[in-house]
Each structure stands twice: as structure tokens, then as C-alpha cells.
Design a protein around this motif. Structure first.
Motif, PDB file in Angstrom:
ATOM      1  N   LEU A  52      -6.794   6.064   3.304  1.00 46.10           N
ATOM      2  CA  LEU A  52      -5.386   5.050   2.924  1.00 46.10           C
ATOM      3  C   LEU A  52      -4.332   5.358   3.632  1.00 46.10           C
ATOM      4  CD1 LEU A  52      -5.326   4.054  -0.406  1.00 46.10           C
ATOM      5  CD2 LEU A  52      -4.426   6.409  -0.826  1.00 46.10           C
ATOM      6  N   GLY A  53      -3.595   6.574   4.207  1.00 40.72           N
ATOM      7  CA  GLY A  53      -2.674   6.376   5.550  1.00 40.72           C
ATOM      8  C   GLY A  53      -2.170   5.722   6.436  1.00 40.72           C
ATOM      9  N   SER A  54      -4.077   5.900   6.735  1.00 40.79           N
ATOM     10  CA  SER A  54      -4.305   4.781   7.941  1.00 40.79           C
ATOM     11  C   SER A  54      -3.806   2.511   7.780  1.00 40.79           C
ATOM     12  CB  SER A  54      -5.592   5.069   8.564  1.00 40.79           C
ATOM     13  OG  SER A  54      -6.498   4.937   8.280  1.00 40.79           O
ATOM     14  N   ILE A  55      -4.116   2.940   6.631  1.00 36.70           N
ATOM     15  CA  ILE A  55      -4.094   0.678   5.859  1.00 36.70           C
ATOM     16  C   ILE A  55      -2.932   0.758   5.741  1.00 36.70           C
ATOM     17  CG2 ILE A  55      -5.696  -0.128   3.812  1.00 36.70           C
ATOM     18  CD1 ILE A  55      -7.739   1.740   3.804  1.00 36.70           C
ATOM     19  N   ILE A  56      -2.622   2.337   4.718  1.00 33.02           N
ATOM     20  CA  ILE A  56      -0.951   1.481   4.099  1.00 33.02           C
ATOM     21  C   ILE A  56      -0.245   1.787   5.790  1.00 33.02           C
ATOM     22  CG2 ILE A  56       1.195   2.212   2.815  1.00 33.02           C
ATOM     23  CD1 ILE A  56      -0.726   4.240   1.423  1.00 33.02           C
ATOM     24  N   ARG A  57      -0.230   2.503   7.084  1.00 36.34           N
ATOM     25  CA  ARG A  57       0.377   2.760   7.524  1.00 36.34           C
ATOM     26  C   ARG A  57       2.459   2.160   7.033  1.00 36.34           C
ATOM     27  NH1 ARG A  57      -2.622  -1.893  11.757  1.00 36.34           N
ATOM     28  NH2 ARG A  57      -4.078  -1.128  11.582  1.00 36.34           N
ATOM     29  N   LYS A  58       2.622   3.594   6.373  1.00 36.13           N
ATOM     30  CA  LYS A  58       4.182   3.838   6.256  1.00 36.13           C
ATOM     31  C   LYS A  58       4.267   5.288   5.786  1.00 36.13           C
ATOM     32  CE  LYS A  58       5.303  -0.290   5.070  1.00 36.13           C
ATOM     33  NZ  LYS A  58       6.524  -0.662   6.070  1.00 36.13           N
ATOM     34  N   GLY A  59       5.680   5.805   6.966  1.00 39.65           N
ATOM     35  CA  GLY A  59       5.194   7.407   6.080  1.00 39.65           C
ATOM     36  C   GLY A  59       6.323   8.160   5.736  1.00 39.65           C
ATOM     37  N   GLY A  60       6.711   8.829   4.696  1.00 38.59           N
ATOM     38  CA  GLY A  60       7.730   9.517   4.619  1.00 38.59           C
ATOM     39  C   GLY A  60       7.195  10.065   3.689  1.00 38.59           C
ATOM     40  N   LEU A  61       7.849   9.585   2.181  1.00 36.00           N
ATOM     41  CA  LEU A  61       8.212  10.222   0.942  1.00 36.00           C
ATOM     42  C   LEU A  61       7.974   8.882   0.397  1.00 36.00           C
ATOM     43  CD1 LEU A  61       9.686  13.647   0.564  1.00 36.00           C
ATOM     44  CD2 LEU A  61       7.172  13.156   0.584  1.00 36.00           C
ATOM     45  N   GLY A  62       7.743   7.742   0.720  1.00 35.92           N
ATOM     46  CA  GLY A  62       8.490   6.230  -0.439  1.00 35.92           C
ATOM     47  C   GLY A  62       6.358   6.303  -1.423  1.00 35.92           C
ATOM     48  N   MET A  63       6.266   5.679   0.156  1.00 40.54           N
ATOM     49  CA  MET A  63       4.503   5.006  -0.945  1.00 40.54           C
ATOM     50  C   MET A  63       3.586   6.185  -0.669  1.00 40.54           C
ATOM     51  SD  MET A  63       2.658   2.262  -1.624  1.00 40.54           S
ATOM     52  CE  MET A  63       3.644   0.861  -1.814  1.00 40.54           C
ATOM     53  N   PRO A  64       3.695   6.686   0.829  1.00 41.82           N
ATOM     54  CA  PRO A  64       2.403   7.966   0.520  1.00 41.82           C
ATOM     55  C   PRO A  64       2.555   8.604  -1.178  1.00 41.82           C
ATOM     56  CG  PRO A  64       3.253   7.324   2.336  1.00 41.82           C
ATOM     57  CD  PRO A  64       4.203   6.434   1.829  1.00 41.82           C
TER      58      PRO A  64
ATOM     59  N   VAL B 258       4.033   7.772  -4.094  1.00 41.68           N
ATOM     60  CA  VAL B 258       3.051   7.266  -4.926  1.00 41.68           C
ATOM     61  C   VAL B 258       1.650   6.786  -4.859  1.00 41.68           C
ATOM     62  CG1 VAL B 258       3.063   4.619  -6.089  1.00 41.68           C
ATOM     63  CG2 VAL B 258       5.400   5.716  -5.126  1.00 41.68           C
ATOM     64  N   MET B 259       1.268   7.093  -4.215  1.00 41.22           N
ATOM     65  CA  MET B 259      -0.103   6.890  -4.139  1.00 41.22           C
ATOM     66  C   MET B 259      -0.665   7.784  -3.900  1.00 41.22           C
ATOM     67  SD  MET B 259      -0.586   3.349  -3.623  1.00 41.22           S
ATOM     68  CE  MET B 259      -2.412   3.414  -3.281  1.00 41.22           C
ATOM     69  N   ALA B 260      -0.621   8.767  -3.793  1.00 40.24           N
ATOM     70  CA  ALA B 260      -0.717  10.257  -3.896  1.00 40.24           C
ATOM     71  C   ALA B 260      -0.819  10.949  -5.410  1.00 40.24           C
ATOM     72  CB  ALA B 260      -0.425  11.300  -2.880  1.00 40.24           C
ATOM     73  N   ILE B 261       0.350  10.614  -5.918  1.00 40.96           N
ATOM     74  CA  ILE B 261       0.046  10.914  -7.516  1.00 40.96           C
ATOM     75  C   ILE B 261      -0.486  10.259  -8.516  1.00 40.96           C
ATOM     76  CG2 ILE B 261       1.956  10.555  -9.428  1.00 40.96           C
ATOM     77  CD1 ILE B 261       3.990  11.685  -7.004  1.00 40.96           C
ATOM     78  N   LEU B 262      -1.459   8.937  -7.737  1.00 46.44           N
ATOM     79  CA  LEU B 262      -1.767   7.601  -8.608  1.00 46.44           C
ATOM     80  C   LEU B 262      -3.420   8.763  -8.202  1.00 46.44           C
ATOM     81  CD1 LEU B 262      -2.416   5.311 -10.072  1.00 46.44           C
ATOM     82  CD2 LEU B 262      -2.976   4.220  -7.521  1.00 46.44           C
ATOM     83  N   PHE B 263      -3.614   9.248  -7.042  1.00 45.42           N
ATOM     84  CA  PHE B 263      -5.064   9.405  -7.224  1.00 45.42           C
ATOM     85  C   PHE B 263      -5.419  10.684  -8.171  1.00 45.42           C
ATOM     86  CE2 PHE B 263      -5.804   6.270  -4.389  1.00 45.42           C
ATOM     87  CZ  PHE B 263      -7.081   5.849  -4.486  1.00 45.42           C
TER      88      PHE B 263
ATOM     89  N   SER C  89      -2.494  15.082   4.021  1.00 39.28           N
ATOM     90  CA  SER C  89      -3.338  13.415   4.599  1.00 39.28           C
ATOM     91  C   SER C  89      -2.573  12.552   5.035  1.00 39.28           C
ATOM     92  CB  SER C  89      -4.525  13.380   4.169  1.00 39.28           C
ATOM     93  OG  SER C  89      -4.843  12.837   3.127  1.00 39.28           O
ATOM     94  N   ILE C  90      -1.879  11.888   2.947  1.00 41.45           N
ATOM     95  CA  ILE C  90      -1.533   9.876   3.515  1.00 41.45           C
ATOM     96  C   ILE C  90      -0.033  10.320   4.587  1.00 41.45           C
ATOM     97  CG2 ILE C  90      -0.487   8.051   2.364  1.00 41.45           C
ATOM     98  CD1 ILE C  90      -2.490   9.670  -0.104  1.00 41.45           C
ATOM     99  N   MET C  91       0.667  11.055   4.317  1.00 38.55           N
ATOM    100  CA  MET C  91       2.189  10.862   5.176  1.00 38.55           C
ATOM    101  C   MET C  91       1.560  11.084   6.520  1.00 38.55           C
ATOM    102  SD  MET C  91       4.512  13.298   2.533  1.00 38.55           S
ATOM    103  CE  MET C  91       5.890  13.258   4.090  1.00 38.55           C
ATOM    104  N   THR C  92       0.566  11.971   6.898  1.00 38.37           N
ATOM    105  CA  THR C  92       0.802  12.332   8.251  1.00 38.37           C
ATOM    106  C   THR C  92      -0.088  11.226   8.840  1.00 38.37           C
ATOM    107  OG1 THR C  92       0.019  14.605   8.267  1.00 38.37           O
ATOM    108  CG2 THR C  92      -1.181  13.392   9.860  1.00 38.37           C
ATOM    109  N   PHE C  93      -1.312  10.186   8.453  1.00 37.00           N
ATOM    110  CA  PHE C  93      -1.537   8.970   8.880  1.00 37.00           C
ATOM    111  C   PHE C  93      -0.406   8.114   8.481  1.00 37.00           C
ATOM    112  CE2 PHE C  93      -5.197  12.022   9.331  1.00 37.00           C
ATOM    113  CZ  PHE C  93      -6.232  11.000  10.073  1.00 37.00           C
ATOM    114  N   GLY C  94      -0.381   8.033   8.021  1.00 37.21           N
ATOM    115  CA  GLY C  94       1.051   6.556   7.302  1.00 37.21           C
ATOM    116  C   GLY C  94       1.589   6.573   8.467  1.00 37.21           C
ATOM    117  N   ASN C  95       2.625   7.919   8.677  1.00 33.44           N
ATOM    118  CA  ASN C  95       3.270   8.241  10.066  1.00 33.44           C
ATOM    119  C   ASN C  95       2.798   7.561  11.797  1.00 33.44           C
ATOM    120  OD1 ASN C  95       5.443   9.100   8.570  1.00 33.44           O
ATOM    121  ND2 ASN C  95       4.940  11.156   8.897  1.00 33.44           N
TER     122      ASN C  95
END
Length: 481
Positions: A384-396, A398-403, A74-80
Motif C-alpha cells: 500500500l505504501g509503495s502504491i500511494i508513494r506518500k510519506g509522513g503521517l498524512g495519507m499513510p 489515514v489508510m492505516a487507521i482504515l485497515f 510499513s506504509i510510512m517506510t515504503f511511502g517515503n
């Protein structure tokens, strides 16, 4: 009818979800394998047994893999979508974020249902099979592997040592066998060389030894004197029973009463039955105490109506005639010991039943909480993905692992608090959901209002404004000093 926008978001979600699910599942499977690797190595297990072990072990990981996969995808989808400005275009056309998320909300609810059905029907069966196989593997002795220079002690009653083994795997040299027939006697066999082979059913190991001696001690436990016998041989056959080295086939019924092997229906029946047994034990304890302290139930008893004359036992006994002092003291002591034993025995049984109810409720709530976690983590990942606006396996990622770490730690702490009687199963097993749900609502609200929650420029401007507003105050304080 599904609109094109719904197809777009579903298609964008399914690809990352499938990939992240299998990657997460594989990582958890490898972690599980390393956890039990010491029990698998060196026991000559066939591929079918190892395959069954891994299959049933992997089935129990789905309820943990599903929330992680939903969160990351979900983070990756909305981030992309945010990084490619598709999300901005959709919002500018008048479509709200919740409307855009609606098809994935239904997908998340479907995955919640699948997770619950899996946790209620598949995992109890898989856990039962896994525990049975693991029990047999754990108690299986290491495979027959005679290594030169070391004693092999896994055949009951024997210790075998060889100095060399030929390339054919059968011919051995400088064989030493210690045999213990009883606690008082130790026999031994020493041979220059020999051959070994397994029987057809692999239950016996046959040694054909050459050029050696057998040392035997005869006696009994009554008489300490023994007879020592030394026998030389050109060829000597020794048969070892190695059936104990084979893996047992424990029936599944041994572990069927474990709460982890039960569905919701069986858990309800088991918890209700255990509660009735606990209440019956409490009533029995009350009756037993009333029987031993019979004067409490007498209609003319004044034990709780008249204040005690003195709290000193010695002073109270001094008021009694000498002829009954010893009798009264012994009677009171016997009653006290009887009450103590009754409380200890009944208290242990009641505590066992109470712990059983607690463990049953833990498993009951776990099935629902882990299923609902899929929806809660989706409402964290999507905004969270729509706020970050970053796709791929970087920031998404990291945030996913944190939560997920927060979710997993809260789950572990909640279960531990329940087991240590610090909270109820209802609160402990739902602790992660209770903590993360407000976070999901907050992130969804921020995403709907295009918040710059994770924009570093926003915090830079805030800090700059604060510094400018605090500048005159600082200068004023300096002038006063």
C-alpha cells in the motif's frame, strides 16, 4: 550476509516502527486508563498500587499495539521510499518488490514470534495480576473523606454529617451521627464540635465530641414497646471500625481457572478435561432416561414396532379399565415430570461445559490469530505504501487507521458470532485473517506491477475514455427520440 540494500530497508523501517509502536501503546494505555478512571478516583490509592495496576493493564495491550505499529510503519517506510523515488530506482535496477521486501518479511516473522510468546506466557500472568488488583480496587470503598453538608455512608452501620471542617483537617463542627444497631432501632449523636483522628494502623477512626446529646432506643424484636434514652455530655468518645475501607488482598488462585489466564498447554488440558466431562454428562443423561423409561430396554418391547392406535390421550385412556386409569395417568405424569427435571438439570450442566469449551477455544485461537495478524498487516501496509508513494503521517496514517478498523471490527464480530453460536471458533477467530489475506495478496500483486490503484489521474482518464466512448451512443439515442 546482509547486503547494503537490506540494511537500507531495515534501517528505514525500524525508526518509524519504534515511534509508532510507543505512540500506539500510549494511546491505548490512555484509553484503558479512562475506562477504569471511575474505579480509581476517590479511593486513596497509593502510587505503588496505581503503578502496578497500570503496569499489568499495559502488558495486555502489546498484542494489539504490535499489528498497528507494523501496519503504520510499513506504509510510512515504503511511502517515503516511493516519494523520494528510491523505490523507482531500485525497481529500475532489476530488483523486484518481493526481493526488496524480503528482509522486512523476516522482521515481520520475528515480530509474529515475539507477539505469540508474549501472548502465550506474559499476558496470561499479567491478566491474572490485573484482574486480581482490579477486583480489590473495584470493591474497595471510597477513602475516608468527610465533606461538609453531605452524609458519609461508607462506614457500615453509620451515617455521618458535619457542617464545617477547619483548616487543620481535624476539628469539625455541628456533627450528626446516625447509628443503626438493628433493623428496628436507630440511635443518633448530635454535638456542637469535636475532633477526629486515625489510629496508628488506620483501622479505627476516633471522634472526641463536645457539648452534645446521645439519643438511644432500647427494645427487642419480640416486644414492640421500646425505651427511649436521652443523654447529654460535655465530652464523648466514639470509635469507628474502618478496616472495611482498606483494600483487600485477594489471592491470585481465585481467578486462575479463567481461560484468559492460561497458556496454550494449559488451555489444551482444560479443553480436553471439559470435553470429557461433557461426554460423561451426556452418557449419564442417557442412562438416567433409560432408567426412568425402563420399558425401552426390554427385549420383548413392541413400543417402536407397533403403530399407535390413536394419538388422542383421552381416547387411549378410555380403552383402559376404570380401576387402573388413575394409576396409569399418575404414573405417566410422574415419569414426565422426572424426565423434565432430568433434562433441565443435565442440560444446564452440559450447556455450561459446552460454553466452557467454546471460551477455551476462543482464547486458544486468539493467541495464534493475533500473532499472524502482524504478518498479514505487513503485506497490506508494504504494498500500500509503495502504491500511494506518500510519506509522513498524512495519507499513510489515514489508510492505516482504515485497515486497522476493518481488522479490529472483524475481530470483534468474529468473536461475537462464536459466542452467539453463529459460527465455529476456527472461523470466527480467524475471520479477520481470512478477509484481509486476499486483500494483502491483491495489493502485493498490484504493487509488483506498478499499479495506479490510488492515482486520481488514472481514474480521471478512465472516466474520460468512458465518456468519449459513450458519446456517440447518447447522441444516437437522442436522435431516435
Amino acid at each position: 550476509m546482509i547486503k547494503k540494500l537490506d540494511k537500507l530497508i531495515i534501517r528505514s523501517f525500524l525508526g518509524p516502527f519504534i515511534v509508532t509502536f510507543f505512540i500506539t501503546f500510549f494511546v491505548l494505555m490512555m484509553q484503558n486508563l479512562w475506562k477504569y478512571i471511575d474505579d480509581l478516583v476517590g479511593k486513596d490509592l497509593d502510587l505503588f498500587t496505581i503503578g502496578k495496576f497500570l503496569w499489568y493493564a499495559s502488558a495486555t495491550l502489546l498484542t494489539l499495539s504490535m499489528p498497528i505499529a507494523i501496519l503504520i510503519s510499513s506504509i510510512m517506510t515504503f511511502g517515503n521510499l516511493g516519494e523520494s523515488f528510491e523505490l523507482v530506482a531500485i525497481k529500475s535496477s532489476g530488483i523486484s518488490l518481493l526481493r526488496f521486501m524480503r528482509p522486512l518479511i523476516w522482521v515481520a516473522l520475528l515480530l509474529c514470534g515475539i507477539t505469540f510468546l508474549f501472548a502465550n506466557y506474559v499476558i496470561p500472568y499479567a491478566t491474572l495480576k490485573f484482574k486480581t488488583i482490579y477486583y480489590d480496587i473495584a470493591f474497595k470503598k471510597p477513602a475516608l473523606d468527610l465533606k461538609p453538608g453531605t452524609f458519609y455512608k461508607h462506614i457500615p452501620g453509620y451515617a455521618i454529617k458535619i457542617s464545617k471542617k477547619d483548616a487543620d483537617g481535624k476539628t469539625i463542627h455541628d456533627v450528626v451521627i446516625y447509628e443503626q444497631q438493628s433493623q428496628l432501632q436507630d440511635n443518633s449523636i448530635v454535638a456542637e464540635r469535636g475532633t477526629m483522628k486515625l489510629s496508628g494502623d488506620k483501622k479505627y477512626l476516633e471522634f472526641v465530641l463536645q457539648n452534645g446529646h446521645r439519643y438511644q432506643e432500647r427494645g427487642n424484636s419480640v416486644d414492640t414497646s421500646t425505651e427511649f434514652i436521652r443523654m447529654g455530655f460535655k465530652e464523648y468518645k466514639k470509635l469507628f471500625d474502618i478496616s472495611s475501607l482498606q483494600m483487600m488482598n485477594t489471592p491470585d488462585s481465585v481467578f486462575k481457572n479463567d481461560f484468559k489466564m492460561m497458556s496454550i498447554r494449559l488451555l489444551d488440558k482444560s479443553i480436553d478435561s471439559t470435553q470429557k466431562q461433557r461426554d460423561s454428562l451426556r452418557k449419564k443423561l442417557t442412562v438416567d432416561i433409560g432408567t426412568q423409561m425402563h420399558y425401552l430396554n426390554l427385549p420383548d418391547s413392541i413400543w417402536n414396532k407397533t403403530p399407535a392406535v390413536t394419538s388422542d390421550t383421552a381416547a387411549a385412556l378410555a380403552k383402559l379399565p376404570d380401576s387402573v386409569k388413575i394409576k396409569v395417568y399418575d404414573g405417566a405424569l410422574a415419569i414426565a415430570y422426572a424426565l423434565k427435571n432430568t433434562y433441565q438439570l443435565s442440560g444446564t450442566e452440559i450447556d455450561t461445559k459446552r460454553n466452557g469449551i467454546k471460551m477455551g477455544l476462543i482464547e486458544w485461537h486468539r493467541k495464534f490469530s493475533l500473532s499472524l495478524a502482524c504478518l498479514v498487516l505487513f503485506f497490506i501496509g508494504a504494498p500500500l505504501g509503495s502504491i500511494i508513494r506518500k510519506g509522513g503521517l498524512g495519507m499513510p496514517l489515514v489508510m492505516a487507521i482504515l485497515f486497522f478498523l476493518i481488522f479490529h471490527l472483524l475481530n470483534m464480530f468474529g468473536e461475537k458470532f462464536v459466542k452467539e453460536n453463529m459460527t465455529t471458533p476456527l472461523i470466527g477467530m480467524w475471520l479477520a485473517i481470512l478477509v484481509l489475506t486476499p486483500i494483502g495478496i491483491f495489493l502485493t500483486y498490484k504493487a509488483m506491477h506498478d499499479s495506479a490503484l490510488f492515482n486520481k489521474e488514472f481514474y480521471y482518464r478512465v472516466f474520460k475514455d468512458l465518456r468519449q466512448s459513450a458519446g456517440p451512443l447518447v447522441n444516437k439515442l437522442k436522435r431516435k427520440q
